[in-house]
Design a protein around this motif. Sequence first.
Motif, PDB file in Angstrom:
ATOM      1  N   PHE A 118       3.162   4.423 -10.262  1.00 38.69           N
ATOM      2  CA  PHE A 118       3.713   5.452 -11.132  1.00 38.69           C
ATOM      3  C   PHE A 118       3.216   5.287 -12.564  1.00 38.69           C
ATOM      4  O   PHE A 118       2.909   6.248 -13.247  1.00 38.69           O
ATOM      5  CB  PHE A 118       5.232   5.335 -11.083  1.00 38.69           C
ATOM      6  CG  PHE A 118       5.918   6.604 -11.410  1.00 38.69           C
ATOM      7  CD1 PHE A 118       5.793   7.694 -10.570  1.00 38.69           C
ATOM      8  CD2 PHE A 118       6.694   6.716 -12.551  1.00 38.69           C
ATOM      9  CE1 PHE A 118       6.422   8.880 -10.864  1.00 38.69           C
ATOM     10  CE2 PHE A 118       7.326   7.905 -12.851  1.00 38.69           C
ATOM     11  CZ  PHE A 118       7.195   8.974 -12.007  1.00 38.69           C
ATOM     12  N   ARG A 119       3.130   4.024 -12.985  1.00 40.82           N
ATOM     13  CA  ARG A 119       2.691   3.740 -14.351  1.00 40.82           C
ATOM     14  C   ARG A 119       1.192   3.897 -14.518  1.00 40.82           C
ATOM     15  O   ARG A 119       0.657   3.604 -15.584  1.00 40.82           O
ATOM     16  CB  ARG A 119       3.064   2.293 -14.710  1.00 40.82           C
ATOM     17  CG  ARG A 119       4.549   2.064 -14.813  1.00 40.82           C
ATOM     18  CD  ARG A 119       4.953   1.908 -16.266  1.00 40.82           C
ATOM     19  NE  ARG A 119       6.398   1.871 -16.387  1.00 40.82           N
ATOM     20  CZ  ARG A 119       7.099   0.761 -16.412  1.00 40.82           C
ATOM     21  NH1 ARG A 119       6.489  -0.400 -16.333  1.00 40.82           N
ATOM     22  NH2 ARG A 119       8.406   0.821 -16.529  1.00 40.82           N
ATOM     23  N   GLY A 120       0.484   4.253 -13.434  1.00 37.96           N
ATOM     24  CA  GLY A 120      -0.961   4.417 -13.543  1.00 37.96           C
ATOM     25  C   GLY A 120      -1.717   3.108 -13.495  1.00 37.96           C
ATOM     26  O   GLY A 120      -2.850   3.016 -13.950  1.00 37.96           O
ATOM     27  N   LEU A 121      -1.070   2.052 -12.963  1.00 40.43           N
ATOM     28  CA  LEU A 121      -1.745   0.756 -12.896  1.00 40.43           C
ATOM     29  C   LEU A 121      -2.600   0.611 -11.641  1.00 40.43           C
ATOM     30  O   LEU A 121      -3.307  -0.364 -11.483  1.00 40.43           O
ATOM     31  CB  LEU A 121      -0.709  -0.377 -12.928  1.00 40.43           C
ATOM     32  CG  LEU A 121       0.183  -0.406 -14.173  1.00 40.43           C
ATOM     33  CD1 LEU A 121       1.233  -1.481 -14.076  1.00 40.43           C
ATOM     34  CD2 LEU A 121      -0.682  -0.612 -15.412  1.00 40.43           C
ATOM     35  N   VAL A 122      -2.479   1.600 -10.721  1.00 39.32           N
ATOM     36  CA  VAL A 122      -3.235   1.493  -9.471  1.00 39.32           C
ATOM     37  C   VAL A 122      -4.346   2.539  -9.464  1.00 39.32           C
ATOM     38  O   VAL A 122      -4.073   3.730  -9.559  1.00 39.32           O
ATOM     39  CB  VAL A 122      -2.314   1.743  -8.261  1.00 39.32           C
ATOM     40  CG1 VAL A 122      -3.100   1.588  -6.966  1.00 39.32           C
ATOM     41  CG2 VAL A 122      -1.137   0.790  -8.287  1.00 39.32           C
ATOM     42  N   PRO A 123      -5.602   2.115  -9.411  1.00 39.73           N
ATOM     43  CA  PRO A 123      -6.692   3.092  -9.357  1.00 39.73           C
ATOM     44  C   PRO A 123      -6.717   3.803  -8.008  1.00 39.73           C
ATOM     45  O   PRO A 123      -6.480   3.182  -6.979  1.00 39.73           O
ATOM     46  CB  PRO A 123      -7.956   2.251  -9.556  1.00 39.73           C
ATOM     47  CG  PRO A 123      -7.561   0.863  -9.179  1.00 39.73           C
ATOM     48  CD  PRO A 123      -6.087   0.728  -9.371  1.00 39.73           C
TER      49      PRO A 123
ATOM     50  N   ALA B 272       5.471  -1.991  -6.167  1.00 39.97           N
ATOM     51  CA  ALA B 272       4.177  -1.315  -6.068  1.00 39.97           C
ATOM     52  C   ALA B 272       4.299   0.149  -6.470  1.00 39.97           C
ATOM     53  O   ALA B 272       3.411   0.716  -7.108  1.00 39.97           O
ATOM     54  CB  ALA B 272       3.631  -1.427  -4.649  1.00 39.97           C
ATOM     55  N   MET B 273       5.463   0.748  -6.130  1.00 40.99           N
ATOM     56  CA  MET B 273       5.641   2.162  -6.466  1.00 40.99           C
ATOM     57  C   MET B 273       5.674   2.350  -7.976  1.00 40.99           C
ATOM     58  O   MET B 273       5.043   3.249  -8.520  1.00 40.99           O
ATOM     59  CB  MET B 273       6.926   2.696  -5.834  1.00 40.99           C
ATOM     60  CG  MET B 273       6.911   4.203  -5.712  1.00 40.99           C
ATOM     61  SD  MET B 273       8.423   4.952  -5.077  1.00 40.99           S
ATOM     62  CE  MET B 273       8.791   4.030  -3.628  1.00 40.99           C
ATOM     63  N   VAL B 274       6.411   1.461  -8.648  1.00 43.06           N
ATOM     64  CA  VAL B 274       6.482   1.559 -10.109  1.00 43.06           C
ATOM     65  C   VAL B 274       5.103   1.344 -10.718  1.00 43.06           C
ATOM     66  O   VAL B 274       4.669   2.083 -11.609  1.00 43.06           O
ATOM     67  CB  VAL B 274       7.504   0.540 -10.666  1.00 43.06           C
ATOM     68  CG1 VAL B 274       7.399   0.480 -12.179  1.00 43.06           C
ATOM     69  CG2 VAL B 274       8.906   0.922 -10.236  1.00 43.06           C
ATOM     70  N   ALA B 275       4.382   0.368 -10.169  1.00 51.25           N
ATOM     71  CA  ALA B 275       3.028   0.119 -10.677  1.00 51.25           C
ATOM     72  C   ALA B 275       2.157   1.361 -10.509  1.00 51.25           C
ATOM     73  O   ALA B 275       1.433   1.760 -11.425  1.00 51.25           O
ATOM     74  CB  ALA B 275       2.406  -1.068  -9.942  1.00 51.25           C
TER      75      ALA B 275
ATOM     76  N   LEU C 253       0.829  -1.206   0.000  1.00 52.98           N
ATOM     77  CA  LEU C 253       0.000   0.000   0.000  1.00 52.98           C
ATOM     78  C   LEU C 253       0.865   1.258   0.000  1.00 52.98           C
ATOM     79  O   LEU C 253       0.597   2.207  -0.740  1.00 52.98           O
ATOM     80  CB  LEU C 253      -0.929   0.005   1.213  1.00 52.98           C
ATOM     81  CG  LEU C 253      -2.045  -1.042   1.153  1.00 52.98           C
ATOM     82  CD1 LEU C 253      -2.900  -0.976   2.403  1.00 52.98           C
ATOM     83  CD2 LEU C 253      -2.904  -0.819  -0.085  1.00 52.98           C
ATOM     84  N   ALA C 254       1.918   1.253   0.839  1.00 55.82           N
ATOM     85  CA  ALA C 254       2.774   2.440   0.896  1.00 55.82           C
ATOM     86  C   ALA C 254       3.430   2.673  -0.458  1.00 55.82           C
ATOM     87  O   ALA C 254       3.490   3.803  -0.952  1.00 55.82           O
ATOM     88  CB  ALA C 254       3.829   2.282   1.983  1.00 55.82           C
ATOM     89  N   GLY C 255       3.909   1.586  -1.072  1.00 51.47           N
ATOM     90  CA  GLY C 255       4.545   1.713  -2.386  1.00 51.47           C
ATOM     91  C   GLY C 255       3.574   2.258  -3.409  1.00 51.47           C
ATOM     92  O   GLY C 255       3.877   3.202  -4.148  1.00 51.47           O
ATOM     93  N   ALA C 256       2.369   1.688  -3.459  1.00 54.66           N
ATOM     94  CA  ALA C 256       1.385   2.122  -4.444  1.00 54.66           C
ATOM     95  C   ALA C 256       1.018   3.584  -4.231  1.00 54.66           C
ATOM     96  O   ALA C 256       0.960   4.373  -5.180  1.00 54.66           O
ATOM     97  CB  ALA C 256       0.133   1.242  -4.353  1.00 54.66           C
ATOM     98  N   SER C 257       0.811   3.975  -2.979  1.00 56.71           N
ATOM     99  CA  SER C 257       0.469   5.375  -2.694  1.00 56.71           C
ATOM    100  C   SER C 257       1.593   6.296  -3.134  1.00 56.71           C
ATOM    101  O   SER C 257       1.357   7.372  -3.681  1.00 56.71           O
ATOM    102  CB  SER C 257       0.230   5.585  -1.202  1.00 56.71           C
ATOM    103  OG  SER C 257      -0.922   4.907  -0.811  1.00 56.71           O
ATOM    104  N   ALA C 258       2.827   5.866  -2.879  1.00 58.88           N
ATOM    105  CA  ALA C 258       3.969   6.694  -3.272  1.00 58.88           C
ATOM    106  C   ALA C 258       3.973   6.888  -4.779  1.00 58.88           C
ATOM    107  O   ALA C 258       4.243   7.979  -5.272  1.00 58.88           O
ATOM    108  CB  ALA C 258       5.262   6.061  -2.802  1.00 58.88           C
ATOM    109  N   GLY C 259       3.657   5.817  -5.520  1.00 57.09           N
ATOM    110  CA  GLY C 259       3.635   5.923  -6.975  1.00 57.09           C
ATOM    111  C   GLY C 259       2.525   6.837  -7.446  1.00 57.09           C
ATOM    112  O   GLY C 259       2.692   7.617  -8.378  1.00 57.09           O
TER     113      GLY C 259
END
Lengths: 257, 397
Positions: free
Chosen positions: B148-153, B143-146, B90-96
Amino acid sequence: MTEQTSPSPKTTTDDIIIARDVHKWFGELHVLKGINLTVKTGEVVVVFGASGSGKSTFIRTINRLEHHQRGEIIVDGIAMTNDIRNIAAIRSEIGMVFQSFNLFPHLTALENITLAPRKVKKLARSEADAIGMKLLERVGIPEQAHKHPAQLSGGQQQRVAIARALAMNPKIMLFDEPTSALDPEMISEVLDVMQSLARDTGMTMICVTHEMGFARAVANRMVFFDHGEIVEIGTPKEIFEEPKQERTKQFLSQILH
Amino acid sequence: MTAESIRPPRTVIGPIAWLRENLFSGPISSIITIVLGALLVWVAIQVGQWALTEARWNVVSNNLRLFLIGQYPADQAWRLWAAMAVLSVLAGASAGVHGLASRMLAVTLSAIQLLLAVLMLFSPIGITAVAAYAFNAAIVWVAMVAGFRGLVPRRPLGWAWIVSLPLTFYLVSGFAGTPLESISSNVWGGLLLTVLLAVVGIVLSFPLGVILALGRRSELPVLRILSTGYIELIRGVPLVTILFMADIILPLFLPGEWRLDRIARAMGGITLFSAAYVAENVRGGLQAIPSGQIEAAHALGLGGVQTNRYIVLPQALRAVIPANVGLFISLLKDTTLVTIIGLLELLGISRAVLAQSDSFGASLEVYVFIAAVFFVLSYAMSQASYRLERALGVGTR
Ligand SMILES: Nc1ncnc2c1ncn2[C@@H]1O[C@H](COP(=O)(O)OP(=O)(O)OP(=O)(O)O)[C@@H](O)[C@H]1O
Ligand SMILES: [Mg+2]
């Protein structure tokens, strides 16, 4: 109130602001001593007078930034009471521009303008942005939309503040010395905006200002305040050419030298 | 009319010039430099010698599990890894997706887990734990890269954070009669407990403190008096006293079957204590907002709540970030005080370790280790605060 010259206001449907015998005290200090003033829709009224005479206090009672303690204020048919819904209703009809701009420094120019439409009128961001950009064009600085207030000149900040007030689509605009905090070269850019507002849109305006050129060009009536009273009301022609009251003459001779 | 614009004078200087200018600019400065330099070298040699030859670091590495999780059962430790994995993703995705402060959080989370993995390499905890933490450290970046790439809604991510709270709590503590057996909080300890106390204390005391600060400035006398009274009362009492009271007195007030466990009581005490200080910090920020802005907001038709929400708080809270982070760093260190009510957080567990016969005489090693852990955590927090201030432009607009 010996020199009170304004006739007791008669109500017609045209009267958008009616103030009757408005009194205001700050503690023991009697700041407004029975103000009577009626403003018609589309009228531009310039208020002037010495520092401390109660000009700001008076126009701030019109949108309830100050409470008056006696008398009555009716804006567009809504009487000002302590009822919070009346206050909200009246405020939604009135835009205000302050001497010190009072922009929100953490928001961009555009965000300053769109905040109230989005949060009070619940407009969608895209819709509010469109309105905001149109207003920024109208005040001549669309290219500054995404800057923060600290990055703008005083004149630009005040024009953003005007656009911000207009964004709520008010029927009345109050200006409290909008140019007196500005460097001389920026005064005209703000006055120009105000002038076109009066001419092109027929906005009802009350302006506290000592810009007499502006008053002469735009005002329908001028109101002279002294020591918490209205001493004289007249057209610019009457005020400048044949002021009736001694105090008005004196004050004008001081500021026009 | 047009004066030619010229470049500013160069100020780059060589290393020798730098030395002369800064360390040897005169006889007195030279003497100070030499004396202090010699002292520093001597201290470094002594410390280095001790650390590399005499110190028995195996006391630390052999007991690393105790330091990290206390008596938490070793065969259930995977539940902690899993909880950390959830937070890492979650932290990684939020950072991205959001960047800014969440990026700091994610990087710190990754770095600390990597550090844990390296430490565990030197301990008997086992290679699985090392692999688990190394994996967690890595998925932060995935997760951060994901993100960043816009893969996480965006919206589901917000919900995932909310869901993650009960989920991680369930992972860590379990629940009787479910697949994950209940693990009594009595056995939680070490760094796990320290971090839990600190995180819960920070996350809960912040909103409570903001509410108290607003209450103190309220136009309603009841709210104002209650908030002011609370703040002044708490600030007049030491944390130790509050912890004792939370431990002993709180259960007396609660109905018999309401058995609040010890850790929850400590968390309550820390939160209530810290909130009063947060409130005073925030009040300072609130006072700095010119009244003209509030009038402008009212004139636009914004109500009291909206004015606070959109105008006052964003500016006030931003202005008090440095003060609040300082407060939260002290809170982290103050969690050591819960040893006095019998909780074995990092410092408490170290006393237990030192009581073992084979750690006899190794107290310096243990305390140096504990100090290092606190330093790393505090330093990470203060760095995060600087980044946050810069990202939000504190003091520049
Ligand atoms: N919040 C306040 N509390 C107490 N006294 C006030 C307050 N605001 C204004 N006053 C006093 O009320 C009087 C009228 O002030 P006001 O600001 O209305 O004058 P003004 O005509 O707008 O003057 P200026 O040209 O300087 O703006 C002054 O004597 C002022 O000191
Ligand atoms: Mg004034």
